[in-house]
Motif scaffolding. Sequence first.
Motif, PDB file in Angstrom:
ATOM      1  N   ALA A 101       0.840  -0.916   0.091  1.00 48.90           N
ATOM      2  CA  ALA A 101      -0.045  -0.330  -0.274  1.00 48.90           C
ATOM      3  C   ALA A 101       1.167   1.163   0.231  1.00 48.90           C
ATOM      4  N   GLU A 102       2.302   1.717   0.850  1.00 49.69           N
ATOM      5  CA  GLU A 102       2.713   2.238   1.070  1.00 49.69           C
ATOM      6  C   GLU A 102       3.518   2.443  -0.771  1.00 49.69           C
ATOM      7  N   LEU A 103       3.877   1.174  -0.956  1.00 47.96           N
ATOM      8  CA  LEU A 103       4.553   1.737  -2.410  1.00 47.96           C
ATOM      9  C   LEU A 103       3.026   2.030  -3.369  1.00 47.96           C
ATOM     10  N   ASP A 104       2.516   2.045  -3.235  1.00 42.90           N
ATOM     11  CA  ASP A 104       1.133   2.328  -4.584  1.00 42.90           C
ATOM     12  C   ASP A 104       1.392   3.603  -4.471  1.00 42.90           C
ATOM     13  N   ALA A 105       1.418   4.183  -2.944  1.00 42.97           N
ATOM     14  CA  ALA A 105       0.739   5.939  -2.801  1.00 42.97           C
ATOM     15  C   ALA A 105       1.840   6.865  -3.273  1.00 42.97           C
ATOM     16  N   ARG A 106       3.065   5.941  -3.582  1.00 42.03           N
ATOM     17  CA  ARG A 106       4.486   6.610  -4.719  1.00 42.03           C
ATOM     18  C   ARG A 106       4.468   6.470  -5.587  1.00 42.03           C
ATOM     19  N   PRO A 107       3.534   6.853  -6.799  1.00 44.18           N
ATOM     20  CA  PRO A 107       4.246   6.589  -8.319  1.00 44.18           C
ATOM     21  C   PRO A 107       5.799   7.290  -8.685  1.00 44.18           C
ATOM     22  N   ASP A 108       5.815   8.239  -7.413  1.00 46.30           N
ATOM     23  CA  ASP A 108       7.637   8.617  -7.595  1.00 46.30           C
ATOM     24  C   ASP A 108       8.180   7.412  -7.718  1.00 46.30           C
ATOM     25  N   ILE A 109       7.759   7.044  -6.861  1.00 44.96           N
ATOM     26  CA  ILE A 109       9.264   5.512  -6.448  1.00 44.96           C
ATOM     27  C   ILE A 109       9.415   4.459  -7.911  1.00 44.96           C
ATOM     28  N   ARG A 110       7.475   4.420  -7.594  1.00 47.30           N
ATOM     29  CA  ARG A 110       7.444   3.115  -9.296  1.00 47.30           C
ATOM     30  C   ARG A 110       8.204   3.738 -10.473  1.00 47.30           C
ATOM     31  N   ASP A 111       8.171   4.934 -10.253  1.00 46.42           N
ATOM     32  CA  ASP A 111       8.598   5.453 -11.735  1.00 46.42           C
ATOM     33  C   ASP A 111       9.373   4.997 -11.886  1.00 46.42           C
ATOM     34  N   ALA A 112       9.983   6.073 -10.999  1.00 43.48           N
ATOM     35  CA  ALA A 112      11.967   5.488 -10.858  1.00 43.48           C
ATOM     36  C   ALA A 112      12.477   4.838 -10.897  1.00 43.48           C
ATOM     37  N   TYR A 113      11.812   3.609 -10.276  1.00 37.97           N
ATOM     38  CA  TYR A 113      12.827   1.928 -10.170  1.00 37.97           C
ATOM     39  C   TYR A 113      12.393   1.602 -10.712  1.00 37.97           C
ATOM     40  N   LEU A 114      10.904   1.194 -11.230  1.00 34.80           N
ATOM     41  CA  LEU A 114      10.394   0.308 -11.331  1.00 34.80           C
ATOM     42  C   LEU A 114       9.592   0.327 -12.752  1.00 34.80           C
ATOM     43  N   ALA A 115       9.717   1.601 -13.719  1.00 30.08           N
ATOM     44  CA  ALA A 115       9.122   1.748 -14.826  1.00 30.08           C
ATOM     45  C   ALA A 115      10.108   1.024 -15.643  1.00 30.08           C
ATOM     46  N   VAL A 116      10.078   0.942 -17.045  1.00 29.79           N
ATOM     47  CA  VAL A 116      10.627   0.287 -17.837  1.00 29.79           C
ATOM     48  C   VAL A 116      11.298   1.015 -18.736  1.00 29.79           C
TER      49      VAL A 116
END
Length: 239
Positions: free
Chosen positions: A224-239
């Motif tokens: 849930a904390e990861l889902d609340a951080r789109p900046d983190i997801r985009d920075a480290y997981l987006a292709v």
Amino acid sequence: MTLQDAKLQVSGLNSFYGPAHILFDVGLEVGAGEVVALLGRNGAGKSTTFRSIVGLVNQRRGQIVFEGHDVSDKPTHAIVRGGLGYVPEERRIFTDLTVEENLEVGRQPERRNAPRWTPEKLFSLFPNLGEMRGRPGGRMSGGEQQMLTIARTLMGNPSLILLDEPSEGLSPKIVEQMASAILTMKQEGVSILVSEQNLHFARLISDRAYIIERGRICFSGSMAELDARPDIRDAYLAV
């Protein structure tokens, strides 16, 4: 999480391939009955982390505590015999052996703090395998081979299992079956550390997540904390 609560506790893990420094002070924990995801892009250090935990990387330093015992300097066979299962990204089945014979290769004695697995119980977990118990491993699809690799590891009755990229290259239908099997393993009492690039798959199965990038842990928290951080997801997981 205290040392007593943790099934696996890794701290200050640094690993090297020759002169190349690959992991930098990696730390993570897996509690009893948890599914924890180690997320990251290709080459981020996920597989090296797993290989380091089970002693397959010779040049490493740091502390690895499994079920309260320091296994940092133990050889791989001793770590695995102690109840830590490892399913590598490559599906290392015996292609000339049947499904049932592959399972027998993995058989180990029962363990006090781990569920007991039998071939019939595994055929219930992976119905596809039950339908082809006499088939050679080399005549199975990639998804079926992945199931067989996990099932063979479970025959060792581990209390914790490391799954390296279990959804990679699988069809959506097999991915859903794999997620269901992992959740059943959790219900049976197996703790699981899974490395993944597939965030959707990780959401289906995981309680918490770590993100690794260039050998460093850069996020730790609940899904849930990861889902609340789109900046983190985009920075480290987006292709």
